[in-house]
Structures are given as C-alpha cells and as structure tokens.
Design an enzyme around this catalytic site. Structure first.
Site, PDB file in Angstrom:
ATOM      1  N   PHE A  43       0.834  -1.206   0.000  1.00  0.00           N
ATOM      2  CA  PHE A  43       0.000   0.000   0.000  1.00  0.00           C
ATOM      3  C   PHE A  43       0.860   1.244   0.000  1.00  0.00           C
ATOM      4  O   PHE A  43       1.856   1.324   0.742  1.00  0.00           O
ATOM      5  CB  PHE A  43      -0.840   0.082   1.283  1.00  0.00           C
ATOM      6  CG  PHE A  43      -1.792  -1.048   1.507  1.00  0.00           C
ATOM      7  CD1 PHE A  43      -1.390  -2.199   2.166  1.00  0.00           C
ATOM      8  CD2 PHE A  43      -3.109  -0.938   1.096  1.00  0.00           C
ATOM      9  CE1 PHE A  43      -2.283  -3.232   2.399  1.00  0.00           C
ATOM     10  CE2 PHE A  43      -4.013  -1.970   1.343  1.00  0.00           C
ATOM     11  CZ  PHE A  43      -3.598  -3.122   1.989  1.00  0.00           C
ATOM     12  N   ASP A  44       0.455   2.250  -0.750  1.00  0.00           N
ATOM     13  CA  ASP A  44       0.998   3.589  -0.559  1.00  0.00           C
ATOM     14  C   ASP A  44       0.302   4.129   0.698  1.00  0.00           C
ATOM     15  O   ASP A  44      -0.717   3.607   1.140  1.00  0.00           O
ATOM     16  CB  ASP A  44       0.668   4.437  -1.794  1.00  0.00           C
ATOM     17  CG  ASP A  44       1.006   5.906  -1.607  1.00  0.00           C
ATOM     18  OD1 ASP A  44       0.264   6.758  -2.128  1.00  0.00           O
ATOM     19  OD2 ASP A  44       2.016   6.209  -0.933  1.00  0.00           O
ATOM     20  N   GLY A  45       0.844   5.187   1.275  1.00  0.00           N
ATOM     21  CA  GLY A  45       0.289   5.732   2.516  1.00  0.00           C
ATOM     22  C   GLY A  45      -0.748   6.800   2.263  1.00  0.00           C
ATOM     23  O   GLY A  45      -1.961   6.556   2.380  1.00  0.00           O
ATOM     24  N   PHE A 102      -1.182  -0.859  -4.256  1.00  0.00           N
ATOM     25  CA  PHE A 102      -2.155   0.236  -4.347  1.00  0.00           C
ATOM     26  C   PHE A 102      -1.480   1.580  -4.212  1.00  0.00           C
ATOM     27  O   PHE A 102      -0.767   1.826  -3.234  1.00  0.00           O
ATOM     28  CB  PHE A 102      -3.190   0.127  -3.208  1.00  0.00           C
ATOM     29  CG  PHE A 102      -4.043  -1.102  -3.252  1.00  0.00           C
ATOM     30  CD1 PHE A 102      -3.768  -2.194  -2.434  1.00  0.00           C
ATOM     31  CD2 PHE A 102      -5.139  -1.180  -4.105  1.00  0.00           C
ATOM     32  CE1 PHE A 102      -4.565  -3.320  -2.461  1.00  0.00           C
ATOM     33  CE2 PHE A 102      -5.945  -2.310  -4.136  1.00  0.00           C
ATOM     34  CZ  PHE A 102      -5.647  -3.389  -3.318  1.00  0.00           C
TER      35      PHE A 102
END
Lengths: 266, 361
Positions: B203-205, B320
């Site tokens: 995941f991106d943050g 993502f």
C-alpha cells in the site's frame, strides 16, 4: 349460480390470435384496490398489477413496431377468483375500460372454479397477489407467480418500464407444479415462449428483461442453468449467483414484476 | 468506511436469510466433488473482481469497442469453450484462495474467509465462457454478478463488497464515492514470479491508507511546509483513506494465524511503500497506524526515491497507489499495480497541476 363461469370480451381491445398469443391471467384483486369506487367516476382505483400491465403493453407495442403482423403477443385477461368479485362484473368491466387497460377478456369465476377456468382456457401464466392462489394453481399445473410490490425509488435504470422477469433456482421452495415430469410441460412451454419473444429483440434494446438468480447453488448450477435455459430457447440477460448470500438487496435493485421458479429446467 | 461490514437490520429478513444460507450450506455439503463452501458474506472479506481483471480480454474488448455489443456477445458465445488467459487480478485471486485453504485447515467452522465474487456488467451469455474459464483454472469463485449492461456499482453493496477491482476507472471512482474500497488494475508488460504460499499486498500511505490531507499541503505549499506540518502534528492521527478498511480486514485474518502460533508462517504479509521519509514525516504515519490498532509488516520510507525497484524486490500480488506516476513506474518494472483514484493527486501529474480534465473512454 356460483359454478357458472362467464367469459366476456373487452370490445375496446383488438383480440389476439388465440393460437399464437401467450395468455397471461391477472386476478381482479391484484389489479384493483380494495374499497369503494371513486365517487366521481364510479370506477375502482388501480393497484399492484398496474405496472405489469403497462410493461406488457410496452412489450406488445415494441413487438408490433418490429412486425405489424406479429402474432406472438402477450394477451392479458382479467380473472376473478372469489364469488364476491364474480358478482361485480359490471364495475370490473367499466373500471377496466375507464383506465384504458389492454385487457382482452374477462373471466368471471369463483374460488371453486377459477383453476379449472385457467386450465380450460389455455392460460400460460397466472399472476396473483395471493400466495395461496399461486400455490394452488401451481400444484394443478398452471405456471403461476406472485406479483411483486414495486418501489418507486429503484436504482436500476428502466427505460420506460420494461417488463422485468426474475427466474430463480430455488432449492427449498414448496413443491411447485413442475416437480412431476408430467406437469413440467406447461411451465417449460411458457418459458420457451418468453424466450421466443425475447429473441425478437437485440442484446440491448429489449423491452423484456430476463434475469436468472441462483439462490442457493454455486458456479456449477449457474453454468448448467444458463445452458439449460438456452437450450429451451431462453437467452437470459443478467445472472446473479448468490450461493446462499441474502437475496433481498438484489430484489430491491432488480425490481422484477414477478419471480418464477425455474428449478425444473434441466 | 469505518465498519468492515454493516450490521444486520430487521428480524424478519434474518429468517429468510437464514433459510437461504442453510439451504446453500446443505447443498454444498452434499456435493460429491467437495467444492469448498463459500463463506457467509456477513463475516467474510468480499473481494469483487471484474471479468477484465480476472482474465485477459484485450482482444474481446477491441471487438466490443469497434464492432459493438451484439458482435461482441456473439464472439464470446462462439468461443465459449476456449478458456481465457489470466488477467492482472489472477495471481491475487490465487493467493486469496491459498489463504482460505490455510484458514480452513486451522478454523474448519469459521466463516471469516475471503469471499471472491465475479462482478461484471457483461451479459449473461458471456457468463458461460467466464464460468468455463474459471472451471479450467479451478478457481474457487462461487458467486457471480453479471448485470447485462447495467453499471455494477449499485450491486457492490448488495454483495457486501469490501474491495472492488476493475479495469474501468469510472466504475472504480464511483465505488470509492459510495464508500467502497476500489482500485483500477494495470497489467505489467512482463510476468513476475510471485509467491504461491503467501499473499503479499503493498500500500501507498497518503490518499490510500490515509486521507489526502497531507498531500494537499505538499501540492499547495511545497515539501518544506509539509515536513514542518507533519512534525508539528506528529501525534495527531491522520484521517483514514479508502483502503484503510481493507488493511484492517487483512490484519484481522493475520491475527487468526498468530493465535494458532503461525506468525512465522503467516500466509499474509503487508507492506507500506511511501514516498515519505522516515526522519521527517514517517513518525506520524506509524503513530496513526498504531492509534488505529493496525499493524503493517514492513514499512518502507523512500524519501522520494522511485518505488519501482523496491517493489520489484517485494513482489506483491497487488500494489495500491493514488498517483498514476507511481503506478506507471511500478508497472514498468513488473509489479501488478492498482490505481486508487482518490484525493488531490488526481488533479496532478508528476507534480504539475493538470489544466484540462483527463479524457476518459
């Protein structure tokens, strides 16, 4: 006398070809509201079956547009299923004509005689708002379904009220007409005719939408049912395989006019 | 977006639902071929995948666009006994299936599993080919929604979807607006060898797990202001983003393995891959996750370095991110990427404000 069934033609409506039309019987209690007549006009107000009649009208109009000589049309007849309504023939006729409903004939029968009336008059689909009536008729071999209550705020985009039919595979419903091989004939024939009407239209311009819902089975059932319906000539538009997931949300979305158990098709 | 699954309502509905569920359970238990019974959706993590993410339908799509829907459906029917080849979500689905079989071994009576639904606006006649293809690969997908042309967005809630994957960015945007985690999938040009024993999700943050509040500061006021702001508000948790609930659902399943002493052998691993730097803006992120009671297995702070090479090493089944720039970079180096069209990042490309709205087909 209660045992007399009278058949009256609606002279406002052009009669359909008896050999080719698909006869759909709708009960008077489903079409008109309980209660007194409207004071001004002396006719009854419309009830749950009205959207169905409108949708049927649309299908017929579209069929005739494609082919003015089309004889495979849906022929709606109004049937009384209790003696009280059986006595009120004149109000029923005048109410029907007042609202300009495309009802071809009236069958005035009672609780005891309506099922025989359906059988004798080659009715291919019987629609009622009474679960008991639907069950009784089914058991005698008349393909039957309950008319659905429809909400006004449907999120599915209907272009001018298409006729929406929900076929389901239901593994727990009470013994339907077609559990016996001999009584499969009528329901199968009805579906085949429905399929034929659907075939008159293309993939995306049809006024008749047939949805298949697999309530309890999974992928294998889904595939088999699609193929079985196809071999009967029914090309389903959309399919929802639930495998036990709740079906109420789907019912709200699809807003079918009626639901028909097709578990017998294989 | 704060609930994993909304609570049930009327008791009368429950009765019907219980009956339906019991019938399905009985049906699956009686099958000779011992297909694993799909879980009760209320307890499961439901992943809805579109037909074009599950399978490669590029050629078929071309027919649809150039020759119309009638020709397209006819083509699919004609070729329905030819299985389709795998699409970008295929490895992800296989990894989900693996987690399910591990969970079933440890918790044979639990309904807390992944529930995979094929969610497509294809016509039912195309469904036969899709079902044949699923059979061919032995995928455990028992629930379908083929809407015959209607947008599937309305149906996502009906199937209690937790995550929706599609190739159509309009549908994905619609889903996010409805509060459902969703992402647009992209197929990398080359195949990457992925783990078949562990589901790996990256995941991106910002604007994915977290809201885009900090992204807005970067875009409007620049990096220096951003660093100052993050340090000042280090102890204030960020608001949640569209994929937070999905991470939460993964965490819940991970804990089931930890409870059975399987932490070292857990078939789910999560990664945070963020452009933030550990020193100046990383603390706030970790503290936010902690305040939510969420764990992430590996947090990688790139301080602005490109994500592609790192993702190549991680080899996630899905990554993502909210910025197409990162998606493209990851994709080029072989990572299966999923764009989350959320937040201010949609109005920018490579740091510059997009003047005209992007054209969508």
């Amino acid at each position: 006398m209660d045992n007399m069934v009278s058949v009256v033609l609606n002279t406002d409506v052009k009669q359909k070809d008896a050999d080719s039309a698909v006869v759909v019987a709708v009960t008077s209690r489903a079409l008109f509201e309980q209660g007194p007549e409207d004071d001004e006009t002396g006719v009854w107000k419309l009830s749950r079956a009205f959207p169905l009649l409108q949708a049927v009208q649309k299908v017929n109009d579209c069929l005739l547009e494609k082919n003015p000589a089309e004889s495979l049309l849906l022929d709606v007849i109004l049937i009384t299923t209790d003696s009280q309504h059986q006595q009120l023939s004149s109000v029923l006729i005048s109410s029907t004509r007042h609202h300009g409903l495309g009802v071809g004939k009236f069958f005035f029968s009672s609780e005891e005689t309506f099922i025989d009336c359906l059988l004798e008059n080659n009715v291919q689909l019987f629609l009622s708002t009474s679960k008991d009536e639907v069950l009784m008729a089914s058991q005698k071999g008349v393909p039957s379904a309950l008319l659905e209550a429809r909400k006004n705020d449907s999120s599915v985009q209907c272009q001018r009220e298409d006729l929406r039919v929900w076929l389901h595979e239901d593994l727990i419903s009470p013994c339907d007409s077609a559990s016996q091989p001999s009584s499969r004939h009528s329901p199968q024939r009805f579906l085949a005719q429905l399929g034929e009407i659907r075939q008159r239209f293309g993939v995306s311009d049809s006024p008749l939408w047939i949805s298949l819902v697999i309530l309890h089975g999974g992928r294998e059932n889904c595939g088999n049912r699609l193929k079985a319906l196809r071999s009967l000539g029914v090309s389903v538009d959309d399919v929802y395989c639930l495998a036990g997931a709740p079906s109420d949300p789907l019912l709200s979305l699809l807003q079918p006019h009626f639901r028909f158990n097709c578990s017998f098709v294989n | 977006m704060s609930e994993i699954k909304p609570e049930e309502t009327a008791a009368a509905k429950d009765n019907n639902e219980d009956q339906d569920w019991a019938a399905a359970k009985a049906f699956f238990d009686s099958l000779k071929t011992k297909v694993p019974r799909p879980p009760k959706p209320q307890y499961a993590v439901t992943i809805a995948v579109s037909s074009r993410t599950l399978f490669n339908m590029v050629a078929e799509r071309k027919i649809y666009e150039e020759e119309g829907v009638e020709k397209y459906v006819a083509f699919q029917v004609e070729h329905e006994n030819e299985p389709l080849s795998p699409g970008p979500a295929f490895p992800f689905v296989k990894a989900l299936m693996n987690v399910n079989s591990r969970l079933r071994q440890l918790y044979p009576d639990s309904e807390e599993l992944f529930d995979i639904v094929l969610m497509t606006n294809n016509h039912a006649q195309v469904g036969v080919r899709l079902i044949n293809s699923i059979n061919h690969y032995g995928l455990t997908i028992e629930r379908f929604c083929m809407t015959g042309g209607q947008s599937p967005i309305g149906y996502l809630k009906a199937y209690m979807t937790n995550l929706y994957l599609s190739k159509d960015s309009e549908k994905v945007t619609g889903a996010i607006e409805e509060g459902i985690a969703a992402a647009t999938m992209f197929m990398p040009p080359s195949e990457c060898e992925l783990s078949d024993t562990q589901l790996r999700v990256a995941f991106d943050g910002d604007a994915v797990l977290f809201s885009d509040e900090s992204e807005i500061i970067v875009k409007k006021h620049g990096l220096d202001t951003f660093f100052e702001h993050e340090k000042e508000f280090e102890n204030k948790p960020l608001a949640q983003g569209p994929l937070k609930c999905f991470l939460e659902a993964l965490g819940k399943l991970q804990r089931k393995f930890y409870a059975k002493d399987e932490r070292m052998n857990c078939p789910i691993r999560t990664f945070l891959v963020t452009a933030r730097s550990a020193a100046s803006s990383g603390a706030r992120v970790l503290k936010t996750l902690r305040s939510w009671g969420l764990e992430i297995d590996e947090a990688l702070f790139l301080a602005g370095a490109p994500k592609g090479p790192l993702l190549q090493k991680i080899k996630p089944h899905i990554f993502f991110d909210d910025q197409m720039f990162h998606i493209e970079g990851a994709k080029e180096l072989g990572t299966i990427s999923a764009h989350v069209p959320y937040g201010i990042g949609q109005k920018y490309h490579k740091g510059k404000l997009i003047e005209q709205p992007a054209e969508k087909k």
